[in-house]
Design an enzyme around this catalytic site. Structure first.
Site, PDB file in Angstrom:
ATOM      1  N   ARG A 234     -58.334 -39.023  74.773  1.00 42.43           N
ATOM      2  CA  ARG A 234     -58.650 -39.981  75.832  1.00 42.43           C
ATOM      3  C   ARG A 234     -57.425 -40.158  76.727  1.00 42.43           C
ATOM      4  O   ARG A 234     -56.284 -40.192  76.243  1.00 42.43           O
ATOM      5  CB  ARG A 234     -59.024 -41.344  75.239  1.00 42.43           C
ATOM      6  CG  ARG A 234     -60.434 -41.429  74.696  1.00 42.43           C
ATOM      7  CD  ARG A 234     -61.487 -41.388  75.812  1.00 42.43           C
ATOM      8  NE  ARG A 234     -62.855 -41.481  75.309  1.00 42.43           N
ATOM      9  CZ  ARG A 234     -63.623 -40.431  75.000  1.00 42.43           C
ATOM     10  NH1 ARG A 234     -63.172 -39.200  75.131  1.00 42.43           N
ATOM     11  NH2 ARG A 234     -64.861 -40.614  74.571  1.00 42.43           N
ATOM     12  N   HIS A 282     -62.809 -33.688  82.229  1.00 44.43           N
ATOM     13  CA  HIS A 282     -63.407 -34.300  81.034  1.00 44.43           C
ATOM     14  C   HIS A 282     -64.664 -33.529  80.613  1.00 44.43           C
ATOM     15  O   HIS A 282     -65.756 -34.082  80.523  1.00 44.43           O
ATOM     16  CB  HIS A 282     -63.740 -35.786  81.275  1.00 44.43           C
ATOM     17  CG  HIS A 282     -63.924 -36.533  79.970  1.00 44.43           C
ATOM     18  ND1 HIS A 282     -63.516 -37.824  79.765  1.00 44.43           N
ATOM     19  CD2 HIS A 282     -64.477 -36.154  78.780  1.00 44.43           C
ATOM     20  CE1 HIS A 282     -63.810 -38.216  78.530  1.00 44.43           C
ATOM     21  NE2 HIS A 282     -64.392 -37.203  77.919  1.00 44.43           N
TER      22      HIS A 282
HETATM   23  P1  NDP Z   1     -62.658 -38.683  64.204  1.00 44.51           P
HETATM   24  O1  NDP Z   1     -62.939 -40.136  64.084  1.00 44.51           O
HETATM   25  O2  NDP Z   1     -63.357 -37.733  63.310  1.00 44.51           O
HETATM   26  O3  NDP Z   1     -61.083 -38.427  64.065  1.00 44.51           O
HETATM   27  C1  NDP Z   1     -60.129 -39.245  64.612  1.00 44.51           C
HETATM   28  C2  NDP Z   1     -58.783 -38.873  63.998  1.00 44.51           C
HETATM   29  O4  NDP Z   1     -57.755 -39.671  64.624  1.00 44.51           O
HETATM   30  C3  NDP Z   1     -58.708 -39.162  62.495  1.00 44.51           C
HETATM   31  O5  NDP Z   1     -58.028 -38.137  61.841  1.00 44.51           O
HETATM   32  C4  NDP Z   1     -57.909 -40.465  62.434  1.00 44.51           C
HETATM   33  O6  NDP Z   1     -57.194 -40.640  61.243  1.00 44.51           O
HETATM   34  C5  NDP Z   1     -56.969 -40.254  63.587  1.00 44.51           C
HETATM   35  N1  NDP Z   1     -56.425 -41.543  64.046  1.00 44.51           N
HETATM   36  C6  NDP Z   1     -57.075 -42.568  64.628  1.00 44.51           C
HETATM   37  N2  NDP Z   1     -56.230 -43.580  64.868  1.00 44.51           N
HETATM   38  C7  NDP Z   1     -55.015 -43.174  64.434  1.00 44.51           C
HETATM   39  C8  NDP Z   1     -53.742 -43.780  64.377  1.00 44.51           C
HETATM   40  N3  NDP Z   1     -53.536 -45.017  64.841  1.00 44.51           N
HETATM   41  N4  NDP Z   1     -52.730 -43.087  63.849  1.00 44.51           N
HETATM   42  C9  NDP Z   1     -52.924 -41.834  63.355  1.00 44.51           C
HETATM   43  N5  NDP Z   1     -54.125 -41.199  63.371  1.00 44.51           N
HETATM   44  C10 NDP Z   1     -55.148 -41.872  63.902  1.00 44.51           C
HETATM   45  O7  NDP Z   1     -62.941 -38.314  65.734  1.00 44.51           O
HETATM   46  P2  NDP Z   1     -63.302 -36.892  66.359  1.00 44.51           P
HETATM   47  O8  NDP Z   1     -62.392 -35.868  65.820  1.00 44.51           O
HETATM   48  O9  NDP Z   1     -64.746 -36.663  66.263  1.00 44.51           O
HETATM   49  O10 NDP Z   1     -62.979 -37.170  67.916  1.00 44.51           O
HETATM   50  C11 NDP Z   1     -61.687 -37.565  68.335  1.00 44.51           C
HETATM   51  C12 NDP Z   1     -61.710 -38.053  69.764  1.00 44.51           C
HETATM   52  O11 NDP Z   1     -61.895 -36.960  70.662  1.00 44.51           O
HETATM   53  C13 NDP Z   1     -62.873 -38.984  70.136  1.00 44.51           C
HETATM   54  O12 NDP Z   1     -62.626 -40.301  69.699  1.00 44.51           O
HETATM   55  C14 NDP Z   1     -62.899 -38.874  71.648  1.00 44.51           C
HETATM   56  O13 NDP Z   1     -62.021 -39.822  72.206  1.00 44.51           O
HETATM   57  C15 NDP Z   1     -62.362 -37.478  71.909  1.00 44.51           C
HETATM   58  N6  NDP Z   1     -63.401 -36.585  72.438  1.00 44.51           N
HETATM   59  C16 NDP Z   1     -63.197 -36.010  73.668  1.00 44.51           C
HETATM   60  C17 NDP Z   1     -64.111 -35.139  74.182  1.00 44.51           C
HETATM   61  C18 NDP Z   1     -63.860 -34.454  75.469  1.00 44.51           C
HETATM   62  O14 NDP Z   1     -64.761 -33.782  75.997  1.00 44.51           O
HETATM   63  N7  NDP Z   1     -62.675 -34.557  76.039  1.00 44.51           N
HETATM   64  C19 NDP Z   1     -65.352 -34.809  73.462  1.00 44.51           C
HETATM   65  C20 NDP Z   1     -65.462 -35.458  72.187  1.00 44.51           C
HETATM   66  C21 NDP Z   1     -64.518 -36.302  71.702  1.00 44.51           C
HETATM   67  P3  NDP Z   1     -57.973 -40.824  59.831  1.00 44.51           P
HETATM   68  O15 NDP Z   1     -58.598 -39.478  59.559  1.00 44.51           O
HETATM   69  O16 NDP Z   1     -56.927 -41.145  58.854  1.00 44.51           O
HETATM   70  O17 NDP Z   1     -58.990 -41.898  60.052  1.00 44.51           O
HETATM   71  C1  OXD Z   2     -67.043 -37.756  73.852  1.00 44.65           C
HETATM   72  C2  OXD Z   2     -66.613 -37.241  75.155  1.00 44.65           C
HETATM   73  O1  OXD Z   2     -66.457 -38.742  73.378  1.00 44.65           O
HETATM   74  O2  OXD Z   2     -67.302 -36.353  75.717  1.00 44.65           O
HETATM   75  O3  OXD Z   2     -67.972 -37.175  73.254  1.00 44.65           O
HETATM   76  O4  OXD Z   2     -65.590 -37.676  75.671  1.00 44.65           O
END
Ligand code: NDP
Ligand code: OXD
Length: 319
Positions: A234, A282
């Site tokens: 993000r 995005h």
């Molecule tokens: P998940 O919830 O599966 O993974 C999030 C990861 O971030 C986890 O490993 C989590 O740790 C880690 N995390 C969260 N907060 C912290 C912190 N404070 N310190 C350290 N690690 C942290 O999400 P996804 O992998 O499915 O997606 C990740 C992000 O990608 C989404 O939230 C979205 O914002 C973005 N996204 C962007 C897209 C795009 O087109 N650009 C498309 C889809 C998603 P833990 O495993 O320990 O909980």
């Molecule tokens: C999502 C994105 O969160 O597209 O899936 O950003």
């Protein structure tokens, strides 16, 4: 047998694909597509489910009987910020179509920096024919911040391409072939990364995490000379003034951005014209509409059969 509850679809993306996808979705249920002007004034009482991405302002005022909310994407920061958000289970979108798209984008960006695509584009503009010294993937370490569904898959695919991969997350992970770090081990993790990949959700803890202090801790002097920053999590997690300066002063050699503090990226942004930056609007991993509706259908079936919903968001953690 009582009639199946309708489903509200309130998605502010790809209206044509949504309309097309709805033709075969949710069999036996009425669908109220709020992108359709004739549905705007519909009575939404008695509806159990809503699929949403930047919904219309009056959704929660009018749909008072909702039981489950479904995010139209994997990220939920946009949902958790909605005014009047009811205290209901929130399911995010997790599906191999989205995961695969994201890994394609991450691998592509890492390869473009490895293979010096930006430098060759610059040379091409000047009609310069000059092969550059080419490091191998195995000489570089990619550090992924956010080892969730997306980070874990990207790590696996980067390993196949020959990169060394390290990962950082909130809780410690055990992933074969990947050195993992958690929470307070951030500095040790950063010191290993030639290419930093952001795949974090936007929460109070991750807002502004990609800043000057963090960039200065990345490994320097590796095979690319200076570190690379790639972000598809993000835009709110990056401090763009710091990023800009790091790219201008050589603290970072280059970057790839799919997400920005303000989207669409304002035309005055200096990022548009920087020649050490790759960017996409995005679109690293758009939700596949048919897969999204199939996933929502599966979760509704589970819910109505008394089974636990999958991929539930923790309101406390914010993801
Ligand atoms: P998940 O919830 O599966 O993974 C999030 C990861 O971030 C986890 O490993 C989590 O740790 C880690 N995390 C969260 N907060 C912290 C912190 N404070 N310190 C350290 N690690 C942290 O999400 P996804 O992998 O499915 O997606 C990740 C992000 O990608 C989404 O939230 C979205 O914002 C973005 N996204 C962007 C897209 C795009 O087109 N650009 C498309 C889809 C998603 P833990 O495993 O320990 O909980
Ligand atoms: C999502 C994105 O969160 O597209 O899936 O950003």
């Amino acid at each position: 047998m009582s009639a199946k509850s309708p489903v509200i679809v309130d998605l502010r993306f790809h209206p044509e694909q949504v309309r097309e996808g709805l033709k075969n979705a949710f069999p036996g249920r009425e669908v109220i597509n709020r992108a359709d002007p004739s549905s705007r004034d519909r009575d939404l009482s008695g509806v159990d489910y809503a699929v949403l991405w930047k919904p219309l302002d009056d959704l929660f005022l009018r749909a008072k009987d909702l039981k489950v909310l479904f995010s139209g994407g994997a990220g939920v920061d946009h949902v958790l910020q909605l005014p009047g958000l009811p205290d209901l289970p929130l399911v995010r979108f997790v599906d191999h179509t989205l995961t695969t798209r994201m890994s394609e984008w991450i691998v592509m960006q890492c390869l473009m920096h490895l293979r010096q695509h930006v430098a060759y584009e610059r040379q091409r503009a000047k009609k310069v024919w000059a092969p550059l010294t080419q490091p191998e993937a195995s000489e570089l370490t990619v550090g992924i911040m956010g080892m969730g569904v997306l980070g874990t898959d990207a790590a696996r695919k980067l390993k196949i391409m020959g990169f060394n991969v390290v990962g950082w997350s909130k809780s410690k992970k055990d992933i074969q072939g990947v050195e993992t770090f958690a929470g307070p081990e951030l500095d040790a993790f950063l010191g290993k990364a030639d290419i930093l990949v952001g795949l974090l959700p936007l929460t109070d803890e991750t807002r502004g995490i990609f800043n000057a202090g963090l960039f200065s801790k990345l490994r320097r002097g590796g095979a690319l000379g200076a570190p690379i920053f790639i972000n598809a999590g993000r835009g709110g997690s990056q401090v763009e003034a710091d990023l800009l300066k790091a790219l201008q002063t050589g603290v970072l050699k280059g970057a790839s951005l799919d997400v920005f503090e303000t989207e669409p990226l304002p035309s005055a942004s200096p990022f548009w014209t920087m020649d050490n930056l790759e960017m996409t609007p995005h679109s690293a991993a758009d939700s596949d509409i048919r897969a999204l509706f199939a996933h929502v259908e599966r979760q509704i079936e589970r819910f109505e059969a008394g089974q636990a919903l999958e991929n539930l968001v923790s309101r406390d953690a914010g993801y």
